[in-house]
Scaffold this active site. Structure first.
Site, PDB file in Angstrom:
ATOM      1  CD  GLU A 189      10.283 -22.954   7.656  1.00  0.00           C
ATOM      2  OE1 GLU A 189       9.769 -22.277   8.570  1.00  0.00           O
ATOM      3  OE2 GLU A 189      11.498 -22.932   7.396  1.00  0.00           O
ATOM      4  CG  ASP A 225      13.306 -20.795   9.149  1.00  0.00           C
ATOM      5  OD1 ASP A 225      13.101 -20.902   7.930  1.00  0.00           O
ATOM      6  OD2 ASP A 225      12.720 -21.494   9.998  1.00  0.00           O
ATOM      7  CG  HIS A 236      21.970 -18.384  16.775  1.00  0.00           C
ATOM      8  ND1 HIS A 236      21.571 -17.071  16.886  1.00  0.00           N
ATOM      9  CD2 HIS A 236      20.843 -19.085  16.595  1.00  0.00           C
ATOM     10  CE1 HIS A 236      20.261 -16.995  16.762  1.00  0.00           C
ATOM     11  NE2 HIS A 236      19.782 -18.198  16.596  1.00  0.00           N
TER      12      HIS A 236
END
Length: 516
Positions: A266, A153, A88
């Site tokens: 957030e 997340d 990632h």
């Protein structure tokens, strides 16, 4: 063994034969496997902007295999080793050009051991560095009713990968990043040594590896703190027209006592338009909810702000009590009336919320498109000017994805780790999560990368106190500026644990044959 390796490493790629591959396998003598042909997985990453073909993709059986790989590399003058989690990274950080890439996912289930709380000690899980947080969540909750305290997340990331950076999400204001919620590591260093380390045992290695960008060792096991998992989550979004009102509310919440705030906090900026990706439609939490633009004050500018919060609860809790607590906290936040969106979802569904976006992106081809993301930490002292110069000017039409912005507390981070942060107790994470669709209408990826550079130059020119999160630089001078007064410590740690610069070459911090 070395003769085999030298022949393989220095031979022309086109001349590599089956017997060379066989010789490499014999030289390393691993319990796991070596793939010298189907290495495409290891030559790319999520960013989709870089490619580097390795000599081989190693799928280790355990830490002993990794030791063998690193020690073999140390006997050659130019061979490097990169640990790859779920790929990632954005800028090729997990690649090794003509080197050896270790697929950490091959070790995902080894080990997995949950230890419940004993007396005053918190429960924990010993888990492989190659385990996905998503799978860790599912097993801990379903089998033990427990859950890690701090998340990212997106959970399709490996434990070792996020600990090597920090691991940040909406729980970090309370528990700190994921790197503040690990108490012990097993690490294979760049010297090929396997070490158990913690705050009290081999502590220099422990803090070096946390946030160390893979420069000092490969995490093969981590001991992660757990807590009792809730059953449900009250998930809420509220909207602000003014940035100072948004930041005032967010900072108020992250500095409150645990029993007087939400469990997740957030926020994000979005475009004041009906753009389906960048504008009003991106705010509602459910398909039957509608964003009413008539509620936006006429004085609002081109950018609006959303504060996103969540409260955990158990099935046994009275909903009237949940309602009272939520309304009490929301009543102090001063958002735009009737621009509140709320749903109740299971804890698992809430934490896997990005998984649904991933599945949709895979279905429409966007997941495999380039992702020129940019992540920064910006000091509270400069965040208002960042909003004025970046959100409202450079990014006034959005980024084709979320523009996250929310406060974190420095006191929840450990200064002994390798992570570098802005000064001051409160700083903001800004995450520009661009999705560049494979479409003629989408801007060229080069244009988006150039815009990222424009943002960095803007921050530098205006003297902002900021740091790149998941940093990527091309020169030693840039890395020195990034680390600032911690550069000397970083170099000393490299000299101690990976003096030949074998590990993580894709970060482009040190060259293979550097002199300690």
């Amino acid at each position: 063994m070395i003769a085999y390796l030298e022949r393989f490493v220095h031979g022309n790629e086109a001349e590599t034969r089956e017997d060379d591959v066989s010789n490499l396998r014999k030289a390393l003598d691993l319990q796991g496997s070596i793939d010298c042909e189907s290495t495409g997985l290891a030559s790319k990453d999520f960013g989709g902007m870089h490619a580097a073909k390795p000599l081989a993709l190693i799928r280790p059986f355990g830490a002993d295999d990794i030791v063998r790989v690193v020690r073999a590399a140390s006997r050659l003058s130019n061979l490097t080793v990169a640990a790859r989690g779920n790929g990632h990274s954005i800028n090729g950080q997990a690649m090794a050009d003509r080197g050896l890439v270790i697929d950490m996912r091959a070790m995902e289930d080894n080990p997995f051991n949950v230890v419940p709380s004993r007396g005053s000690s918190l429960p924990y899980v010993d888990v492989s560095g190659g385990a996905l947080w998503e799978n860790l969540l599912k097993r801990c909750v379903s089998e033990f009713g427990l859950s890690p305290r701090s998340w990212t997340d997106y959970l399709g990331l490996t434990v070792g990968g996020t600990l090597s950076n920090a691991g940040v999400s909406g729980q970090a204001f309370r528990f700190g990043p994921q790197s503040s919620n690990v108490t012990e590591l097993e690490v294979v260093t760049g010297k090929g040594d396997t070490c158990i380390c913690s705050e009290t045992e081999n502590s220099e290695l422990f803090f070096s590896v946390l946030g160390g960008l893979g420069q000092f060792g490969i995490i093969t096991r981590a001991r992660i703190l757990l807590q009792t998992a809730p059953d449900m989550v009250r998930w809420i979004r509220v909207v602000y027209a003014e940035f100072d009102e948004f930041t005032r509310a967010a900072e108020f919440l992250v500095t409150r006592a645990e029993d007087d705030s939400f469990d997740y906090i957030e926020g994000f900026a979005f475009v004041n338009s009906d753009d389906p990706v960048n504008g009003w439609p991106s705010v509602p939490l459910d398909s039957d909810q509608w964003f009413d633009p008539a509620r936006i004050p006429q004085t609002a500018g081109s950018i609006l702000y959303c504060l996103e919060v969540a409260l955990h609860y158990r099935n046994s809790d009275r909903l009237s009590t949940i309602d009272t607590n939520v309304n009490r906290m929301l009543g102090r936040l001063g958002f735009i009336e009737q621009l509140k969106f709320q749903v109740d979802v299971s804890y698992m569904k809430f934490l896997l919320r990005v998984k649904r976006a991933e599945q949709q992106s895979m279905a429409n081809g966007m997941w495999d498109a380039p992702h020129p993301w940019l992540n920064l930490f910006v000091s509270k002292t400069d965040i208002a000017d960042f909003n004025r110069l970046v959100f409202k000017k450079i990014l006034k039409v959005g980024v084709g994805g979320p523009m996250l912005v929310y406060p974190l507390l420095r006191s929840k981070w450990d200064d002994r780790t390798s992570v570098v942060l802005p000064r001051g107790e409160i700083f903001y994470i800004v995450a520009l999560l661009r999705f560049n669709p494979s479409s003629p209408k989408g801007p060229p990826v080069e244009e988006l990368v150039a815009q990222n550079q424009e943002i960095i130059k803007c921050c530098t020119k205006n003297g902002f106190d900021f740091k790149l999160y998941l940093p990527h630089y091309k020169s030693e001078e840039e890395w020195k500026r990034h680390f600032g007064n911690q550069w000397t410590r970083f170099v000393e740690r490299k000299d101690s644990f990976d003096p030949m610069a074998i590990l993580a070459p894709g970060q482009k911090i040190f060259s293979r044959n550097r002199q300690p």
